[in-house]
Design an enzyme around this catalytic site. Structure first.
Site, mmCIF file in Angstrom:
data_model
loop_
_atom_site.group_PDB
_atom_site.id
_atom_site.type_symbol
_atom_site.label_atom_id
_atom_site.label_comp_id
_atom_site.label_asym_id
_atom_site.label_seq_id
_atom_site.Cartn_x
_atom_site.Cartn_y
_atom_site.Cartn_z
ATOM 1 N N HIS A 1 17.924 42.517 41.568
ATOM 2 C CA HIS A 1 17.768 41.298 42.138
ATOM 3 C C HIS A 1 18.779 40.653 42.651
ATOM 4 O O HIS A 1 19.100 39.402 42.549
ATOM 5 C CB HIS A 1 17.119 40.174 41.149
ATOM 6 C CG HIS A 1 15.726 40.598 40.698
ATOM 7 N ND1 HIS A 1 14.665 41.263 41.369
ATOM 8 C CD2 HIS A 1 15.078 40.263 39.588
ATOM 9 C CE1 HIS A 1 13.685 41.286 40.823
ATOM 10 N NE2 HIS A 1 13.824 41.009 39.352
ATOM 11 N N GLU B 1 5.372 40.225 42.661
ATOM 12 C CA GLU B 1 6.490 39.940 43.663
ATOM 13 C C GLU B 1 6.099 40.749 44.810
ATOM 14 O O GLU B 1 6.186 42.206 44.738
ATOM 15 C CB GLU B 1 7.594 40.440 42.975
ATOM 16 C CG GLU B 1 8.120 39.654 41.669
ATOM 17 C CD GLU B 1 8.841 40.440 40.910
ATOM 18 O OE1 GLU B 1 9.988 40.934 40.943
ATOM 19 O OE2 GLU B 1 8.204 40.870 39.567
ATOM 20 N N HIS C 1 10.025 34.911 42.442
ATOM 21 C CA HIS C 1 9.727 35.548 41.164
ATOM 22 C C HIS C 1 9.085 34.851 40.200
ATOM 23 O O HIS C 1 9.457 34.309 39.066
ATOM 24 C CB HIS C 1 11.057 35.943 40.409
ATOM 25 C CG HIS C 1 11.177 37.245 39.649
ATOM 26 N ND1 HIS C 1 10.199 37.246 38.588
ATOM 27 C CD2 HIS C 1 11.617 38.256 39.505
ATOM 28 C CE1 HIS C 1 10.368 38.385 37.762
ATOM 29 N NE2 HIS C 1 11.030 39.152 38.552
HETATM 30 C C1 GLA Z 1 11.302 42.229 37.883
HETATM 31 C C2 GLA Z 1 11.893 43.641 37.400
HETATM 32 C C3 GLA Z 1 11.546 43.624 35.890
HETATM 33 C C4 GLA Z 1 12.291 42.360 35.331
HETATM 34 C C5 GLA Z 1 12.003 41.191 35.907
HETATM 35 C C6 GLA Z 1 13.015 40.063 35.412
HETATM 36 O O1 GLA Z 1 10.041 42.037 37.676
HETATM 37 O O2 GLA Z 1 10.993 44.557 37.965
HETATM 38 O O3 GLA Z 1 12.089 44.856 35.336
HETATM 39 O O4 GLA Z 1 13.663 42.781 35.565
HETATM 40 O O5 GLA Z 1 12.177 41.355 37.262
HETATM 41 O O6 GLA Z 1 13.164 40.084 34.047
#
Ligand code: GLA
Length: 367
Positions: free
Chosen positions: A127, A332, A196
């Protein structure tokens, strides 16, 4: 006098047609930067969005009986998002950039040069790094039906090349919250933006999402290695627990004896959307008790479906609710994870003079 009344009435109608947007201060970050929160309101939906991380802090949506509930996880105050050793470690509601999802080995090569990004998830970058876009205060201005957020990320920010200017527009019209993402750069770079939000359509903090039914319009997904980096294969969902082409309860197959599910402790994968790059319905979530429905539409090539596997009851959120295992799900919309290291995946490269542009809509209804 009559003319004045008429003019006033017209103004009111126009203002109502444009939806209501209001702004309030929402505190300061630990370094003293002021943060605002905007309320976007339409007939039955209300969204609160902050300038810190462009975070959707709350989203109130009616159920089939017209009863409203906040359907996203988050915190009541700015401190909830900024304090602690790992602030907002779950990324509740945030805009994610420069690169949503993972970059394998925390490095990639572009135009023959290798770039190193922060290691913050096993050996990988997750991220956008340690100080991703979710932790920046965006500049905001009001636009019809919503707000426009702008962030200028300097050359070298979190290891990424080029000065990137990201503009995200949130608008609420009827029962649709639209997110319009765009970005430009002054040097060749890579970019992948998303939001997110963690949805619990029964209301945030109200149990887990295992009985929610989900549909994903995808015939393929991108299987991952032990650190959740795609192997490069586009695998068929046919005959697997990843086939969500028909509405299926999240919990129906989540504990199946499946190597991919075990790696992620549930669903945490990228589906290859069948949209052919065109704006279309990507996913639907149906919550059987209140009947709320979330439809996700996008022109992005992929969608990460994550079932809150890392939530373990250690986070207390809005209204003192404890967020237990699988208390919410995230959808997402995005480019595929680790695309900069997979030349066969749709490209995430952005060059000077080009414009990155994607649209995602969260549409709400009830049945
Ligand atoms: C995304 C990632 C997950 C996790 C979340 C945050 O969805 O794919 O593995 O890291 O973000 O916790």
């Amino acid at each position: 006098m009559r003319v004045l009344t008429l003019v006033l009435a017209l103004f009111t109608i126009v203002a109502e047609m444009q939806g209501q947007v209001t702004k309030k201060p929402f505190g300061k970050t630990p370094d003293g930067t002021p943060v605002d929160i905007y309320t976007l309101k339409d007939a039955s939906i209300e969204a609160h969005i902050m300038t810190y991380g462009g975070i959707i802090q709350s989203l109130k949506v009616p159920d089939k009986n017209g009863k409203s509930a906040d359907v996203v996880l988050g915190f009541d105050t700015l401190d909830g998002y900024t304090s602690g050793p790992k602030p907002n470690s779950a990324y509740f509601g945030a805009l994610i950039g420069r690169y949503a999802n993972r970059i394998g080995g925390a490095k990639f090569t572009l135009d023959g040069q290798t770039y190193h990004t922060p290691v913050n998830d096993g050996p990988n970058t997750l991220h956008g790094g340690i100080q991703g876009f979710d932790k920046k205060v965006w500049k905001a201005k009001e636009i019809p039906h919503g707000i426009e957020l702008t962030l200028v990320s300097p050359d070298g920010d979190q290891g990424f090349p080029g000065k990137l200017t990201a503009v995200v527009r949130y608008t609420l019209m009827g029962k649709e919250l639209k997110i319009d993402y765009s970005a430009t750069t002054d040097k060749d770079t890579v970019v992948n933006l998303t939001n997110h939000s963690y949805f619990n359509l029964a209301g945030q903090g109200n149990g887990d999402i295992l009985k929610n039914e989900v549909k994903i319009n995808a015939s393929h997904y991108t299987p991952v290695d032990d650190t959740l980096i795609p192997t490069g294969e586009l695998a068929s969902v046919e005959g697997t627990p990843f086939d969500f082409r028909k509405l299926t309860a999240v919990g129906a197959r989540i504990n199946d004896d499946n190597e991919q599910l075990k790696k992620a402790h549930g669903y945490d994968d990228n589906w290859v959307l069948d949209n052919g790059g065109k704006f279309a319905e990507a996913a639907e979530v149906y919550e059987p008790t209140g009947g709320r429905v979330l439809t996700v539409l996008t022109d992005q090539p992929g969608i990460q479906f994550y079932t809150g596997n890392f939530l373990d009851g250690s986070i207390t959120g809005k209204g003192g609710k404890v967020y237990g295992h699988r208390a919410a799900l995230a959808l997402e919309t995005q480019h595929f994870p680790d695309s900069p290291n997979h030349p066969k995946f749709p490209t995430t490269e952005l060059k000077p003079g080009q414009k990155y542009h994607h649209v995602t809509v969260f549409r709400f209804s009830a049945r």
